[in-house]
Each structure stands twice: as structure tokens, then as C-alpha cells.
Write an enzyme that holds these catalytic residues in place. Structure first.
Site, short mmCIF file in Angstrom:
data_model
loop_
_atom_site.label_atom_id
_atom_site.label_comp_id
_atom_site.label_asym_id
_atom_site.label_seq_id
_atom_site.Cartn_x
_atom_site.Cartn_y
_atom_site.Cartn_z
N GLU A 97 -2.85 -0.18 -4.14
CA GLU A 97 -2.85 -1.08 -3.43
C GLU A 97 -2.72 -2.51 -4.22
O GLU A 97 -3.61 -2.60 -5.43
CB GLU A 97 -3.85 -1.47 -2.31
CG GLU A 97 -3.96 -0.43 -1.24
CD GLU A 97 -5.03 -0.38 -0.57
OE1 GLU A 97 -5.69 -1.51 -0.27
OE2 GLU A 97 -5.64 0.37 0.02
N ASP B 185 0.84 -1.26 0.06
CA ASP B 185 -0.08 0.00 0.23
C ASP B 185 1.04 1.05 0.11
O ASP B 185 1.77 1.19 0.98
CB ASP B 185 -0.95 0.16 1.50
CG ASP B 185 -1.98 1.00 1.31
OD1 ASP B 185 -1.77 2.18 0.47
OD2 ASP B 185 -2.70 1.14 2.13
#
Ligand code: DCP
Ligand code: CA
Length: 399
Positions: free
Chosen positions: A111, A10
Site C-alpha cells: 500500500e 492497494d
């Protein structure tokens, strides 16, 4: 014993980090990425897409109205967004991941889950691999990423958030419960503000407490609640990318003769994107995940998919993502016999709060949607070929 072979990556304060990389004078400063007017002035009633970590120290966060964020942090610098730059940076990041990960499933613009199952012999130590990926991203893209490593997706996702920014958290297999139990329930993907409140009323604050509450007590919630306890135990039975109820729409075309003519193939892709997007628009729906499939002359078929930042039914956005996917899939030389585009994670437009929340570029998108709907109308009245995009002109004659 299973090993921890899921990595979740992320990117940190993604839009803000890219802005700081593009303009080094912003480095180390509190910044908000928001909307700006054509003169470069911030729109006072706009919303912050994200805040740099320096701005978060003052309490500013993504989704906050700019005026409110500026009240908390008067020294914050508001910058406008450069969407194309975010797409470019994310593509670079995920191609770095692909140097190591055999499989990657991107779930949003910044992500992805990396699946390292079955790689024990090549990569005995995934913490080292995660470090390398982080270093290469820093060096080549100039931004930081947080990574979580665990035996299931859900725990890997929670772990990537655990030491943000620039974090690396490894949860050895067998340690899931120990890792999860002290964490606040909000850390569990799927628990929003409402559900958090509900659990707080029941006296449930941590994931450990959630695993101990009698099943009967939370059964009435929703289909999701049945899975909550298992999730809180680190057992992962939800696929993030293919949520329950996800539908898909796809179109493909087999060529009259195999082709390696890039212009021709891109034009076909454009046509397929138009068909897919028109079906979405007609049904008042939007989709978030785009998939491209190609088939070689020997019938070998490969496909690749990626999630967009938000759901869309715009031909342009579906086409642009499919062009990226095609470039990643195809060497540009081997002749193809088929291309296809599919979209999944389809939901009703009216329920699409993400699209409504869209913070940047929404005026442009709205205009684009109007235009594409008008084209749909004309095509319905005057036939499929009554309007042809520039790169399709001449195709009908040549092929
Ligand atoms: N984004 C947006 N609107 C939202 C949420 C996010 O435009 N409501 C954009 C801006 C973010 C990017 O998507 O930079 C990624 O979203 P994240 O939720 O991952 O947030 P950040 O990357 O900004 O921060 P974090 O470090 O917490 O991941
Ligand atoms: Ca992020």
C-alpha cells in the site's frame, strides 16, 4: 478550491496474486497462501496469510486458520509463500507509481499514498493517471491494484477499498461527506472490532451517523476518538506513516574521504543496520519503517523511506530494505560523503502483535533473532569489532 490530489493504491489479494502470476495454473482458482512443510504439504494448524478473490467467494479470508478456510472452501489450493517475490513485485509496482507521482509514501508492503498536490498543470486529470498506473502494473507485474483518489489520505484509503478488486474510485473534492456517510463505520481506518461493537451498541452504524453523534458521547474512548468525527467528515489530521508517539532511531557515518565504491558503501550500510537493530533489540523494541539518507560531496542530502510488512528488530531485514532504498536513491556513480539509516514507527516488542501474528517464515526469523542476539552479547563482552560480518572484513584496513 482544493482538488482531490491524494491517490491511495492497494494491491489486490497481494501474496495470492503474485503466486497466481508465478504459477499460471493457479489463475482463476481459489487459493490460500499459507505455510507449508519442507515436503510442500500444507501445515494443518497454519494460518492463511491471504486468500485469492476466488477463495473469498467461499468466505475464506486472511488471518483465518487454514483448516477453517478449507472447510469453507474444500477446493482451495494451499500454496507456500515466496517472500522475496513479494518484495520484488512491490518494488516494481512502486517504481511504476514513481513514473508519475512526485511523492510517494509506502505504508505497508502493498500500500502507498501518492501525493499529486501542485500537479494540476502537468496532470489535469488524475483519473487518467490512475488508469495508466493500473494498466502498467497489470502489464509489467501481472497483478491488479485498486486505487482511490480523494482530497485527503483517509478518504483516498477508504476509496481504494470501495470497489476492490481492480477498482478505481474517484471522490471529487467537496463530495467527501456524500461518499462517506452511507458507509459502515468499519471502513474508517482505526475502527476495529471492539470499537465497532461499542458504536453499534450506541446505535451508530454508518459514518454519517458517527458525524452526528454528540461529541460528549464518545469523548471517553481514547485519543483517537476525538479525531474520529473529523475523519468521518473526511478531514484528515492523522498521518498514517507517522503515527502519534512514533519514535525513531538513526545512525549515520561520514566517510574519511568521499566514496563511490559500492562494496564499501554497502558494508557501511550493513554496519549501520547492525547498530540500529542492536539498539532496538537492546530496548526490546521493533520498528516498521526504514529510512536511508545519503549526502553528496556538495552536501546535498536526500533520503527515502519505506514501511516493512511488519515490525522488525532483525539486522538482516533492516539491512535488506536499506539496500533496496539505497539502489533507488543513488545512481552508483556520484561520490558520497555520508550514509545513514533510520528506523521509525518504533514500538515495544511485547506489544508487537503483528510480529506475533506473523504468518510466514517465523521459524526462520526466530532463529535469526537468536543468532543476532548472541552476536550482541559477544560484542558487549568482547568489543564492537569482535564479530565482523563477511562484507566488513578488510574495511577497517582499507578505509
Ligand atoms: N498479510 C499477512 N498477514 C496478515 C495480513 C496481511 O501476511 N495478517 C500479507 C498478505 C497480503 C498482504 O500482506 O497479501 C497485504 O495485506 P492486505 O491486508 O492488503 O490484503 P490483501 O492484499 O491480501 O487483500 P486486499 O485485496 O483485501 O487488499
Ligand atoms: Ca492489499
Amino acid at each position: 478550491m482544493t482538488r482531490s490530489s491524494w491517490l491511495h493504491i492497494d494491491l489486490d489479494a497481494f501474496f495470492a496474486s503474485v503466486e497466481q502470476k508465478l504459477n499460471p495454473t493457479l489463475k482463476g482458482k481459489p487459493i490460500l497462501v499459507g505455510r507449508v512443510d519442507p515436503q510442500g504439504r500444507s501445515v494443518p494448524r497454519g494460518v492463511a496469510a491471504t486468500a485469492s478473490y476466488e477463495a473469498r467467494k467461499f468466505g475464506a479470508k486472511s488471518g483465518m486458520p487454514l483448516f477453517q478456510a478449507l472447510k469453507l472452501c474444500p477446493t482451495c489450493i494451499v500454496v507456500g509463500g515466496h517472500y522475496e517475490e513479494y518484495i520484488k513485485a512491490a518494488s516494481k509496482v512502486f517504481s511504476i507509481c514513481l513514473r508519475y507521482a512526485p511523492k510517494i509514501e509506502q505504508t505497508s508492503i502493498d500500500e502507498a499514498f501518492l501525493d499529486f498536490s501542485g500537479t494540476e498543470w502537468i496532470y489535469p486529470n488524475l483519473v487518467d493517471i490512475a488508469r495508466k498506473i493500473k494498466q502498467e502494473i497489470k502489464k509489467e507485474v501481472g497483478i491488479t491494484a485498486s486505487i482511490g483518489i480523494a482530497s485527503s489520505r483517509v478518504v483516498a484509503k477508504i476509496a481504494s477499498d470501495y470497489q476492490k478488486p481492480d477498482g478505481l474510485t474517484y471522490v471529487p473534492a467537496g463530495q467527501e461527506k456524500n461518499f462517506l456517510s452511507p458507509l459502515p463505520i468499519r471502513e474508517l481506518p482505526g475502527i476495529g472490532v471492539k470499537m465497532e461493537e461499542y458504536f453499534h451498541q450506541l446505535g451508530i452504524k454508518t459514518l454519517g451517523q458517527l458525524t452526528r453523534v454528540p461529541c460528549k458521547k464518545i469523548q471517553g474512548l481514547s485519543w483517537f476518538s476525538a479525531n474520529l468525527q473529523q475523519l468521518a467528515n473526511g478531514v484528515d489530521n492523522i498521518r498514517f506513516a507517522q503515527r502519534v508517539g512514533a519514535k525513531s532511531i538513526s545512525h549515520s557515518e561520514t566517510f574519511a574521504k568521499n566514496s563511490k565504491d559500492q562494496k564499501f558503501i554497502l558494508a557501511k550500510l550493513q554496519r549501520l543496520a547492525e547498530k540500529v537493530a542492536a539498539r532496538l533489540r537492546k530496548g526490546g523494541r521493533c520498528a516498521q519503517c526504514v529510512r536511508v539518507t545519503i549526502r553528496y560531496s556538495d552536501f546535498k542530502t536526500v533520503s527515502r523511506q519505506r514501511a516493512l510488512l511488519y515490525s522488525t528488530n532483525l539486522t538482516k531485514e533492516i539491512y535488506e530494505m536499506s539496500e533496496v532504498l539505497l539502489t533507488e536513491l543513488w545512481d552508483g556513480r556520484t561520490p558520497l560523503r555520508l550514509v545513514g539509516i533510520g528506523v521509525s514507527d518504533v514500538k515495544m516488542d511485547s506489544h508487537n502483535s503483528e510480529a506475533k501474528q506473523l504468518l510466514l517464515f517465523d521459524e526462520k526469523r526466530e532463529k535469526r533473532l537468536e543468532l543476532e542476539k548472541r552476536i550482541d552479547g559477544l560484542r558487549e563482552r568482547f568489543g564492537e569489532n569482535s564479530i565482523i560480518t563477511a562484507n566488513l572484513v578488510g574495511l577497517a584496513k582499507n578505509h
